[in-house]
Design an enzyme around this catalytic site. Structure first.
Site, PDB file in Angstrom:
ATOM      1  N   TRP A 186      15.442  15.702  46.722  1.00 29.23           N
ATOM      2  CA  TRP A 186      15.166  14.230  46.768  1.00 29.23           C
ATOM      3  C   TRP A 186      13.944  14.080  45.813  1.00 29.23           C
ATOM      4  O   TRP A 186      13.018  14.623  45.734  1.00 29.23           O
ATOM      5  CB  TRP A 186      14.612  13.982  48.323  1.00 29.23           C
ATOM      6  CG  TRP A 186      13.881  12.886  48.304  1.00 29.23           C
ATOM      7  CD1 TRP A 186      14.458  11.525  48.303  1.00 29.23           C
ATOM      8  CD2 TRP A 186      12.482  12.323  48.502  1.00 29.23           C
ATOM      9  NE1 TRP A 186      13.542  10.553  48.557  1.00 29.23           N
ATOM     10  CE2 TRP A 186      12.116  11.321  48.524  1.00 29.23           C
ATOM     11  CE3 TRP A 186      11.257  13.413  48.547  1.00 29.23           C
ATOM     12  CZ2 TRP A 186      10.962  10.674  48.684  1.00 29.23           C
ATOM     13  CZ3 TRP A 186      10.140  12.804  48.411  1.00 29.23           C
ATOM     14  CH2 TRP A 186       9.813  11.402  48.670  1.00 29.23           C
ATOM     15  N   GLU A 225      19.746  13.452  48.364  1.00 32.24           N
ATOM     16  CA  GLU A 225      19.197  12.475  49.324  1.00 32.24           C
ATOM     17  C   GLU A 225      18.588  10.992  48.904  1.00 32.24           C
ATOM     18  O   GLU A 225      17.646  11.197  47.937  1.00 32.24           O
ATOM     19  CB  GLU A 225      18.117  13.158  50.094  1.00 32.24           C
ATOM     20  CG  GLU A 225      17.433  12.563  51.381  1.00 32.24           C
ATOM     21  CD  GLU A 225      16.287  12.994  51.924  1.00 32.24           C
ATOM     22  OE1 GLU A 225      15.897  14.143  51.373  1.00 32.24           O
ATOM     23  OE2 GLU A 225      15.747  12.576  52.929  1.00 32.24           O
ATOM     24  N   LYS A 227      17.351   6.914  49.615  1.00 29.40           N
ATOM     25  CA  LYS A 227      16.442   6.247  50.438  1.00 29.40           C
ATOM     26  C   LYS A 227      16.254   4.895  49.970  1.00 29.40           C
ATOM     27  O   LYS A 227      16.600   4.375  49.299  1.00 29.40           O
ATOM     28  CB  LYS A 227      14.896   7.051  50.780  1.00 29.40           C
ATOM     29  CG  LYS A 227      13.981   6.797  49.845  1.00 29.40           C
ATOM     30  CD  LYS A 227      12.977   7.827  49.987  1.00 29.40           C
ATOM     31  CE  LYS A 227      11.684   7.109  51.212  1.00 29.40           C
ATOM     32  NZ  LYS A 227      10.543   8.091  51.450  1.00 29.40           N
ATOM     33  N   ASP A 258      19.440  11.049  55.945  1.00 30.25           N
ATOM     34  CA  ASP A 258      17.846  11.015  56.366  1.00 30.25           C
ATOM     35  C   ASP A 258      18.044   9.815  57.394  1.00 30.25           C
ATOM     36  O   ASP A 258      18.068   8.568  56.926  1.00 30.25           O
ATOM     37  CB  ASP A 258      16.855  11.165  55.520  1.00 30.25           C
ATOM     38  CG  ASP A 258      15.520  11.289  56.072  1.00 30.25           C
ATOM     39  OD1 ASP A 258      15.340  10.378  57.190  1.00 30.25           O
ATOM     40  OD2 ASP A 258      14.752  12.160  55.678  1.00 30.25           O
ATOM     41  N   HIS A 261      16.109   6.880  56.602  1.00 27.66           N
ATOM     42  CA  HIS A 261      16.078   6.128  55.246  1.00 27.66           C
ATOM     43  C   HIS A 261      16.903   4.691  55.249  1.00 27.66           C
ATOM     44  O   HIS A 261      17.663   4.623  54.100  1.00 27.66           O
ATOM     45  CB  HIS A 261      16.449   7.183  54.193  1.00 27.66           C
ATOM     46  CG  HIS A 261      15.423   8.213  53.979  1.00 27.66           C
ATOM     47  ND1 HIS A 261      15.406   9.335  52.824  1.00 27.66           N
ATOM     48  CD2 HIS A 261      14.567   8.525  54.743  1.00 27.66           C
ATOM     49  CE1 HIS A 261      14.335   9.552  52.916  1.00 27.66           C
ATOM     50  NE2 HIS A 261      13.782   9.424  53.900  1.00 27.66           N
ATOM     51  N   HIS A 285      18.948  14.832  57.708  1.00 23.81           N
ATOM     52  CA  HIS A 285      17.701  15.214  57.859  1.00 23.81           C
ATOM     53  C   HIS A 285      17.317  14.344  59.177  1.00 23.81           C
ATOM     54  O   HIS A 285      17.165  12.921  59.171  1.00 23.81           O
ATOM     55  CB  HIS A 285      16.917  14.372  56.807  1.00 23.81           C
ATOM     56  CG  HIS A 285      16.699  15.454  55.720  1.00 23.81           C
ATOM     57  ND1 HIS A 285      15.708  15.325  54.666  1.00 23.81           N
ATOM     58  CD2 HIS A 285      17.150  16.795  55.500  1.00 23.81           C
ATOM     59  CE1 HIS A 285      15.592  16.334  53.913  1.00 23.81           C
ATOM     60  NE2 HIS A 285      16.615  17.114  54.511  1.00 23.81           N
ATOM     61  N   ASP A 293      10.255   4.319  57.457  1.00 19.41           N
ATOM     62  CA  ASP A 293      10.362   5.771  57.464  1.00 19.41           C
ATOM     63  C   ASP A 293       9.219   6.411  57.796  1.00 19.41           C
ATOM     64  O   ASP A 293       8.661   7.407  56.804  1.00 19.41           O
ATOM     65  CB  ASP A 293      10.683   6.105  55.824  1.00 19.41           C
ATOM     66  CG  ASP A 293      11.058   7.519  55.697  1.00 19.41           C
ATOM     67  OD1 ASP A 293      11.676   8.212  56.950  1.00 19.41           O
ATOM     68  OD2 ASP A 293      11.059   8.022  54.628  1.00 19.41           O
ATOM     69  N   ASP A 295       8.822   8.933  59.709  1.00 15.25           N
ATOM     70  CA  ASP A 295       8.840  10.348  60.135  1.00 15.25           C
ATOM     71  C   ASP A 295       8.400  10.768  61.477  1.00 15.25           C
ATOM     72  O   ASP A 295       7.596  11.848  61.618  1.00 15.25           O
ATOM     73  CB  ASP A 295       8.286  11.189  58.927  1.00 15.25           C
ATOM     74  CG  ASP A 295       9.290  10.709  57.786  1.00 15.25           C
ATOM     75  OD1 ASP A 295      10.629  11.417  57.695  1.00 15.25           O
ATOM     76  OD2 ASP A 295       8.875  10.425  56.609  1.00 15.25           O
ATOM     77  N   ASP A 325      13.679  16.407  59.792  1.00 15.69           N
ATOM     78  CA  ASP A 325      12.613  16.083  58.767  1.00 15.69           C
ATOM     79  C   ASP A 325      11.737  14.837  59.191  1.00 15.69           C
ATOM     80  O   ASP A 325      11.901  13.495  59.354  1.00 15.69           O
ATOM     81  CB  ASP A 325      13.341  15.339  57.610  1.00 15.69           C
ATOM     82  CG  ASP A 325      12.318  14.877  56.477  1.00 15.69           C
ATOM     83  OD1 ASP A 325      11.394  15.292  56.465  1.00 15.69           O
ATOM     84  OD2 ASP A 325      12.703  14.360  55.477  1.00 15.69           O
TER      85      ASP A 325
HETATM   86  C1  RNT Z   1      11.312  11.775  51.813  1.00 18.99           C
HETATM   87  C2  RNT Z   1      12.354  12.544  52.092  1.00 18.99           C
HETATM   88  C3  RNT Z   1      12.284  14.064  52.081  1.00 18.99           C
HETATM   89  C4  RNT Z   1      11.135  14.517  52.102  1.00 18.99           C
HETATM   90  C5  RNT Z   1      11.094  16.032  52.319  1.00 18.99           C
HETATM   91  C6  RNT Z   1       9.521  16.469  52.449  1.00 18.99           C
HETATM   92  O1  RNT Z   1      11.535  10.398  52.380  1.00 18.99           O
HETATM   93  O2  RNT Z   1      12.805  12.270  53.448  1.00 18.99           O
HETATM   94  O3  RNT Z   1      13.210  14.509  52.484  1.00 18.99           O
HETATM   95  O4  RNT Z   1      10.613  14.264  53.593  1.00 18.99           O
HETATM   96  O5  RNT Z   1      11.422  16.575  51.165  1.00 18.99           O
HETATM   97 ZN    ZN Z   2      14.457  13.518  54.402  1.00 19.76          ZN
END
Ligand code: RNT
Ligand code: ZN
Length: 417
Positions: A186, A225, A227, A258, A261, A285, A293, A295, A325
């Protein structure tokens, strides 16, 4: 522990499920084999162990100052093992390159070699934990807004070299553990404001990836990955979903989904059956976006439930790798691992306990009320008793008993940091 009559409750649940055609013993078997790739970066707010480490950059951010973040490799390992002891089953660890064992040396990203991960490989063996891996494009003086898509060949080559070396590391891990290491790429590349060189950036990213993936590796698998946007890079993302979906489909790469994302109204679960017709496998993820996003720690929300249900309904569990993630710095970080991992497992469990075969049959016979009714009834079935039994059989605390364990670890260990 109090006698909670876990097994009696399970026996009753087993009968209830048998009555709708679901074999809970088979389900427990599948759940027991399901490995979550635990992300190492919840433990220290994505800081890593580079001697020269700076601030977190690259469009991602961990918020909160809850005390007790891991400050070094030993603390992180201890936290991960504590979390693992409270999560039923056998799980993997997903490392980022910045979590190498650099032993006090400044090792730049284009100099990294498998030797800095040797102690991780040994730790994995000792603790029955297979490793996955990620290259790290963020938090570095050369990160800027563009890394693999940077028009400056010097910077681009630096990140190409880094990512190639990461594949060597992943390959060494995969070889040592006798099971492919899944390596995620990513990169944050994007633009903050109106920009007009989009085609150029995407051509450059494609070319960089082609160079990175040129060499076949036996013991690792690549995933990529995309986003929507990163903080400070809100207007344009080079590695968008279209870009990576097309790249993965054309080059037979694993696509990473993810769940944080996508656009807020988009349903990540719906991607499963769409892309699995074109890509070999998927990496998840599992995260929780709150308005962006952000997290947040994974919970049993509709998005997560639907994600696992779609995988099970597509009979694709063997083609999907599951990583988490999230990185919430506002709460006990070990507790965050345990809560999020158990939530992901519970969602999978509920999917496995769904009377899917019957529902599929009804649907094909145009019996739509019946599908909906079963879907609704499944929500109130005693799946919790099945999860409790799973915990019991795996010797981990049942129900909320893990809270006290996390609190004890906090009192004994993390609060002294
Ligand atoms: C970032 C991505 C990625 C990170 C990690 C730390 O938006 O989701 O996967 O969270 O690589
Ligand atoms: Zn991620």
């Amino acid at each position: 522990m109090k006698d909670l009559k876990i097994t009696q409750a399970y026996e009753i649940a087993k009968e209830r499920y048998a009555a709708i055609g679901v074999d809970t013993e088979k389900v427990l078997d599948v759940l027991g084999k399901f490995q979550i790739s635990m992300h190492c970066w919840q433990s220290d707010d994505v800081h890593g162990f580079e001697v020269q480490a700076g601030a977190l950059s690259g469009g991602i951010q961990s918020t909160g100052n809850y005390p007790g973040a891991a400050r070094n490799i030993d603390e992180l390992r201890s936290d991960i093992l504590k979390a693992k002891s409270l999560i039923p089953g056998t799980h993997r660890l997903n490392l980022h390159e910045i979590y190498g064992d650099f032993k006090g040396k400044v090792v730049d990203r284009d100099e990294v070699t498998p030797e800095y991960f040797q102690s991780w490989i040994e730790w994995g063996k000792e603790n029955n934990t297979k490793l996955d891996f990620n290259s790290t494009s963020f938090s570095h003086p050369k990160s800027g807004n563009l890394s693999l898509a940077n028009p400056d060949k010097g910077i681009r080559d630096f990140w190409i070299e880094h990512t190639k070396r990461c594949r060597d590391i992943a390959d060494a891990m995969g070889k040592a553990q006798g099971d492919p290491c899944i390596m995620n790429v990513w990169v944050h590349d994007g633009c903050k404001d109106v920009s007009v060189n989009h085609m150029l950036y995407r051509q450059l990213l494609k070319d960089s990836l082609d160079q990175i993936f040129a060499e076949e590796k036996k013991n690792m698998k690549d995933c990529i990955e995309g986003k929507v946007f990163g903080i400070g890079l809100e207007s344009f993302t080079v590695g968008s979903h279209d870009f990576y979906t097309a790249y993965a489909a054309k080059n037979n790469k694993i696509l990473t989904i993810d769940t944080g994302h996508y656009h807020p109204a988009e349903i990540p679960a719906d991607k499963i059956s769409a892309v699995l017709n074109f890509v070999p496998e998927l990496m998840l993820h599992v995260s929780r976006p709150v308005r962006w996003d952000s997290d947040h720690v994974t919970i049993m929300d509709d998005n997560t439930q639907e994600l696992f249900s779609e995988i099970v309904r597509a009979d694709a569990l063997d083609r999907v790798h599951c990583g988490l993630d999230y990185f919430d710095g506002a709460m006990n970080r070990v507790g965050a691992y345990v809560t999020g991992s158990r939530a992901a497992q519970k969602c999978l469990l509920r999917s496995l306990l769904e009377p899917t075969a019957q529902m599929k049959e009804y649907e094909l016979a145009d019996k739509h009320f019946e599908v909906l009714a079963l879907f609704e009834e499944a929500k109130a079935m005693p799946w919790g008793a099945v999860y409790d039994e799973f915990c019991l059989r795996n010797n981990v605390p049942v129900g909320d008993a893990f809270i006290a364990e996390v609190q004890k670890y906090e009192a004994d260990v993390t609060s002294h940091r």
